[in-house]
Design a protein around this motif. Structure first.
Motif, mmCIF file in Angstrom:
data_model
loop_
_atom_site.group_PDB
_atom_site.id
_atom_site.type_symbol
_atom_site.label_atom_id
_atom_site.label_comp_id
_atom_site.label_asym_id
_atom_site.label_seq_id
_atom_site.Cartn_x
_atom_site.Cartn_y
_atom_site.Cartn_z
ATOM 1 N N PHE A 563 0.852 -1.184 0.000
ATOM 2 C CA PHE A 563 0.000 0.000 0.000
ATOM 3 C C PHE A 563 0.891 1.239 0.000
ATOM 4 O O PHE A 563 1.668 1.460 0.924
ATOM 5 C CB PHE A 563 -0.911 0.001 1.235
ATOM 6 C CG PHE A 563 -1.938 -1.093 1.226
ATOM 7 C CD1 PHE A 563 -3.226 -0.859 0.772
ATOM 8 C CD2 PHE A 563 -1.602 -2.377 1.653
ATOM 9 C CE1 PHE A 563 -4.169 -1.883 0.742
ATOM 10 C CE2 PHE A 563 -2.533 -3.395 1.639
ATOM 11 C CZ PHE A 563 -3.824 -3.147 1.178
ATOM 12 N N GLU A 574 -9.772 6.391 5.409
ATOM 13 C CA GLU A 574 -10.567 5.593 4.470
ATOM 14 C C GLU A 574 -10.622 4.127 4.905
ATOM 15 O O GLU A 574 -11.675 3.485 4.828
ATOM 16 C CB GLU A 574 -9.965 5.696 3.070
ATOM 17 C CG GLU A 574 -10.734 4.898 2.020
ATOM 18 C CD GLU A 574 -10.087 4.954 0.649
ATOM 19 O OE1 GLU A 574 -10.480 4.157 -0.220
ATOM 20 O OE2 GLU A 574 -9.184 5.792 0.460
ATOM 21 N N ALA A 575 -9.496 3.595 5.394
ATOM 22 C CA ALA A 575 -9.459 2.194 5.817
ATOM 23 C C ALA A 575 -10.334 1.950 7.044
ATOM 24 O O ALA A 575 -10.815 0.834 7.261
ATOM 25 C CB ALA A 575 -8.023 1.780 6.114
ATOM 26 N N LYS A 578 -15.644 1.677 8.012
ATOM 27 C CA LYS A 578 -16.438 0.467 7.841
ATOM 28 C C LYS A 578 -16.802 -0.122 9.194
ATOM 29 O O LYS A 578 -16.189 0.196 10.222
ATOM 30 C CB LYS A 578 -15.677 -0.570 7.019
ATOM 31 C CG LYS A 578 -14.336 -0.991 7.584
ATOM 32 C CD LYS A 578 -13.619 -1.915 6.617
ATOM 33 C CE LYS A 578 -12.201 -2.212 7.087
ATOM 34 N NZ LYS A 578 -11.442 -3.019 6.118
ATOM 35 N N LEU A 663 -1.859 -0.421 6.914
ATOM 36 C CA LEU A 663 -3.001 -0.365 5.995
ATOM 37 C C LEU A 663 -3.403 -1.771 5.551
ATOM 38 O O LEU A 663 -4.593 -2.065 5.397
ATOM 39 C CB LEU A 663 -2.647 0.499 4.779
ATOM 40 C CG LEU A 663 -2.472 1.997 5.067
ATOM 41 C CD1 LEU A 663 -1.954 2.717 3.834
ATOM 42 C CD2 LEU A 663 -3.801 2.614 5.511
ATOM 43 N N ARG A 664 -2.431 -2.642 5.376
ATOM 44 C CA ARG A 664 -2.738 -4.028 4.988
ATOM 45 C C ARG A 664 -3.596 -4.701 6.052
ATOM 46 O O ARG A 664 -4.571 -5.391 5.733
ATOM 47 C CB ARG A 664 -1.430 -4.797 4.776
ATOM 48 C CG ARG A 664 -1.598 -6.262 4.379
ATOM 49 C CD ARG A 664 -0.234 -6.875 4.063
ATOM 50 N NE ARG A 664 -0.366 -8.278 3.684
ATOM 51 C CZ ARG A 664 -0.262 -9.309 4.523
ATOM 52 N NH1 ARG A 664 -0.002 -9.066 5.814
ATOM 53 N NH2 ARG A 664 -0.403 -10.551 4.100
ATOM 54 N N TYR A 667 -7.166 -3.116 5.945
ATOM 55 C CA TYR A 667 -7.953 -3.512 4.777
ATOM 56 C C TYR A 667 -8.310 -4.991 4.811
ATOM 57 O O TYR A 667 -9.274 -5.423 4.187
ATOM 58 C CB TYR A 667 -7.206 -3.164 3.485
ATOM 59 C CG TYR A 667 -7.404 -1.724 3.068
ATOM 60 C CD1 TYR A 667 -8.643 -1.280 2.601
ATOM 61 C CD2 TYR A 667 -6.366 -0.803 3.162
ATOM 62 C CE1 TYR A 667 -8.828 0.050 2.233
ATOM 63 C CE2 TYR A 667 -6.544 0.525 2.799
ATOM 64 C CZ TYR A 667 -7.780 0.949 2.337
ATOM 65 O OH TYR A 667 -7.975 2.262 1.981
ATOM 66 N N HIS A 668 -7.538 -5.779 5.543
ATOM 67 C CA HIS A 668 -7.834 -7.205 5.632
ATOM 68 C C HIS A 668 -8.992 -7.498 6.581
ATOM 69 O O HIS A 668 -9.479 -8.629 6.623
ATOM 70 C CB HIS A 668 -6.596 -7.992 6.075
ATOM 71 C CG HIS A 668 -5.818 -8.565 4.931
ATOM 72 N ND1 HIS A 668 -6.189 -9.710 4.285
ATOM 73 C CD2 HIS A 668 -4.689 -8.125 4.301
ATOM 74 C CE1 HIS A 668 -5.321 -9.976 3.311
ATOM 75 N NE2 HIS A 668 -4.401 -9.032 3.301
ATOM 76 N N ASN A 671 -15.364 -7.069 5.781
ATOM 77 C CA ASN A 671 -16.540 -6.194 5.827
ATOM 78 C C ASN A 671 -17.771 -7.003 6.241
ATOM 79 O O ASN A 671 -17.832 -8.191 6.041
ATOM 80 C CB ASN A 671 -16.765 -5.557 4.456
ATOM 81 C CG ASN A 671 -15.662 -4.543 4.149
ATOM 82 O OD1 ASN A 671 -15.335 -3.733 5.005
ATOM 83 N ND2 ASN A 671 -15.108 -4.597 2.951
#
Length: 671
Positions: A563, A574-575, A578, A663-664, A667-668, A671
């Motif tokens: 990333f 952004e990450a 959610k 970030l990894r 993002y992992h 959701n």
């Protein structure tokens, strides 16, 4: 509200200072004996309001009962408060010795020496004082060391031996010379020249009722002769000696004269008698710590499951003593198991205690915790090529390892088998049985080692840990077990303005991305290559090379997501945008994150170490309960706090690889 200019009325019953120190002490002791002492705590500043002569007069009495006066008062009066400090050391040893670190006074030495010898919880601080003020310690202890037999002399002699070991022999002679008495000088010299075997306690405790050595498997001398009853009694006495400053030399003589396995088996029987039949009497805890003196790796295999279980049975203190036993055994395998507890165990206090011990061992060796873990990795009896031959007699089987360090069995033709086969009628019964036992032990031992190793290496890649060539080769490339992982990874070193990547071939030579043999410079500083620093063409070439050799990597390296963020803070925001289920949050634990502080069993954050000095904590709402599993619950990622050396930092201040890894992980999250 009255205006500020309004004068305040004087108190109707003004306090009158009578300078009655004795009366104040009596009133304070009456207060301590009353219920008020549990409701009202005096402020530490109150002592400083007294006239100085009165404060000094009451200080020794007050110092013996409460620690809230120490810092303020001693900081103000300094040497004038030494009598109170002595009372604090004698009556409130832990807090008193903490303050004593700033004062060298020979009168403190006997009390601090006694704490060093007899109180485990303050031993480190007491030792620090004795080594910080060796002249004061010697001056205060020499009279007792040369006095009549008893615990005071034993304590003084023990501490003076500590100072001798720390290089203060000449200082002891100098202090003795101040007496200007030949007899004192001769007595000190005799003490210094004394045979270490004569350094046993003046009073030797009696053997407890559970000490029945003639009923247990006896230790065997090197020639196979069992120890006689008289020798067993002497061994029992030596095991009961205190180990404040090392092991009694007679124990080392016994270990040199006997078969180690037989001594370990004997010690385990002593421990079992204490544990199962005697009701674990605290005063006989030597029966437990004897495992550290006589134990072997087999002792460790028996003990570690108990250490891990004890906290769940309310026996945390015993488990923590078990950690001391592992340190005392000190073999690579024992320290490997200690490190395993430091990495993962159900009891958080036990884990923290193990981490502290590993850090102390690392500090003493001048290493980081990861560097120490690497150096204590046992070879598990493997040959130089990283294999093991198991002999059934007419049949032999070769043991290798896959990318996850799981043992793999091959027959004599090189065919891979699902498992070690069972013996058949043509096999040698004894050899086959011994081979099966050896294979079972290997699988058990390597299981504990594999998880630690792979996580440590992945962390090394993410944090760009560096190895000097000599260390890299001795601890990784040439290690019989670790070489199986090393050959499946991509390494790099600085070559001018770019990084030269390489891999370790089957014959332990080095090749580049085109599979050409290369030589590492003697001064090379090596890192585990992170794909963030590799150009796509090199990644593609290396990926193809690994595929050609059918090399599976132990964790994502060449295939790892990278990333790159032009605006780091915006990328993190952004990450976080959610909501995720509870299981997704718990999945962070497999990535090295730990649960944050929990109150009443509720978890509202996860924390991870991004680098040596940098930590991140992910907060979410609502918290989830450890007691109730709700699979429908979703948690909104709230915010991320970043700290470097305890100070808040922004995401933009993170190293590029550290940010990519953070970030990894975010993002992992599913959701």
């Amino acid at each position: 509200m009255a205006p500020f200019s309004q004068e305040l009325e004087p108190p109707r019953n003004p306090v009158r200072f009578t300078n009655d120190a004795a009366g104040l002490c009596a009133a304070y002791l009456a207060y301590k004996a009353s219920d008020l002492s549990r409701q009202i705590v005096p402020h530490s500043y109150c002592l400083l309001l007294l006239p100085e002569d009165m404060a000094q007069a009451v200080w020794p009495t007050l110092a013996a009962y409460d620690d809230f006066f120490d810092y303020f008062f001693m900081a103000k009066v300094g040497l004038k408060g030494l009598q109170g400090l002595l009372a604090a050391v004698e009556r409130r040893t832990e807090s008193g010795i903490a303050i004593a670190q700033h004062f060298g006074w020979s009168v403190l030495a006997p009390a601090i020496a006694q704490a060093y010898v007899k109180i485990k919880t303050v031993r480190a601080n007491a030792r620090n004082w004795l080594l910080k003020f060796p002249e004061h310690a010697i001056t205060g202890l020499l009279p007792a060391a040369l006095g009549k037999a008893g615990s005071a002399r034993d304590t003084a002699v023990t501490v003076l031996r500590l100072l001798v070991a720390q290089g203060h022999t000449e200082l002891i002679r100098q202090v003795a010379a101040r007496y200007e008495q030949k007899a004192v000088n001769l007595a000190v010299q005799a003490m210094l020249d004394a045979d270490p075997l004569d350094g046993y306690p003046a009073k030797i405790s009696k053997a407890p009722g559970f000490w029945l050595p003639h009923l247990w498997p006896r230790p065997l001398l090197l020639d196979g002769t069992p120890l006689p009853n008289s020798a067993l009694e002497h061994l029992g006495s030596m095991l009961r000696f205190p180990m404040t400053e090392g092991v009694y030399p007679g124990i080392e003589q016994v270990k040199a004269a006997c078969q180690r396995e037989s001594l370990a088996e004997f010690a385990w029987h002593v421990f079992q008698q204490w544990d199962y039949y005697a009701g674990v009497p605290a005063k006989e805890s030597w029966a437990f710590t004897a495992l550290g003196l006589l134990g072997t790796d087999e002792t460790v295999r028996q003990l570690v499951p108990l250490i891990r279980t004890w906290p769940t049975e309310g026996l945390l203190a015993r488990a923590q003593t078990g950690l001391d036993v592992l340190v005392r055994i000190g073999s690579n395998y024992a320290l490997l198991q200690l490190n395993g507890i430091a990495q993962k165990v159900k009891s958080k206090p036990l884990q923290l205690a193990a981490q502290q011990k590993m850090q102390e061992l690392a500090d003493n060796a001048g290493l980081t915790a990861d560097e120490l873990a690497e150096r204590i990795t046992p070879d598990l009896g493997l040959d130089a090529a990283g294999g093991l031959m198991l002999d059934f007699g007419p049949r032999q089987f070769h043991i290798g390892f896959n990318e996850l360090l799981k043992p793999v069995v091959y027959d004599s033709d090189g065919k891979r088998l699902a498992d070690l086969p069972k013996p058949n009628g043509s096999d040698n019964e004894y050899r086959a049985s011994e081979a099966q036992r050896q294979f079972k032990a290997l699988k058990r031992d390597v299981k504990a080692l594999a998880d630690q190793t792979l996580k440590r290496l992945e962390r090394a890649m993410c944090q760009q840990r560096r190895w000097e060539r000599e260390i890299f080769e001795s601890t990784l490339v040439q290690h019989p077990l670790l070489q199986h992982v090393v050959r499946r990874l991509v390494w790099a070193y600085s070559a001018g303005e770019h990084m030269q990547t390489f891999r370790v071939a089957e014959d332990l030579s080095y090749t580049d991305a085109s599979d050409n043999t290369i030589s590492l410079p003697a001064t090379a500083v090596i890192v585990l290559a992170h794909p963030f620093n590799l150009v796509p063409a090199i990644v593609a070439s290396l990926s193809q090379l690994f595929a050609d050799y059918q090399l599976i990597q132990p964790f994502a390296q060449l295939s790892r997501e990278v990333f790159r963020a032009s605006n780091a803070d915006a990328a993190v925001t952004e990450a976080l945008n959610k909501a995720v289920p509870t299981n997704a949050l718990r999945g962070l634990e497999s990535r090295g994150w730990e649960k944050g502080n929990n109150f009443s069993g509720e978890i509202g954050s996860y924390r991870t170490q991004l680098s040596a000095d940098c930590h991140a904590e992910l907060h979410f709402e609502p918290p989830y309960s450890l007691a109730v599993a709700d699979k429908t619950l979703r948690h909104q990622l709230d915010h991320l706090t970043l700290e470097n050396k305890g100070q808040p930092v922004a995401a933009a201040q993170l190293d590029a690889i550290v940010l990519s890894e953070l970030l990894r992980d975010l993002y992992h999250l599913n959701n």
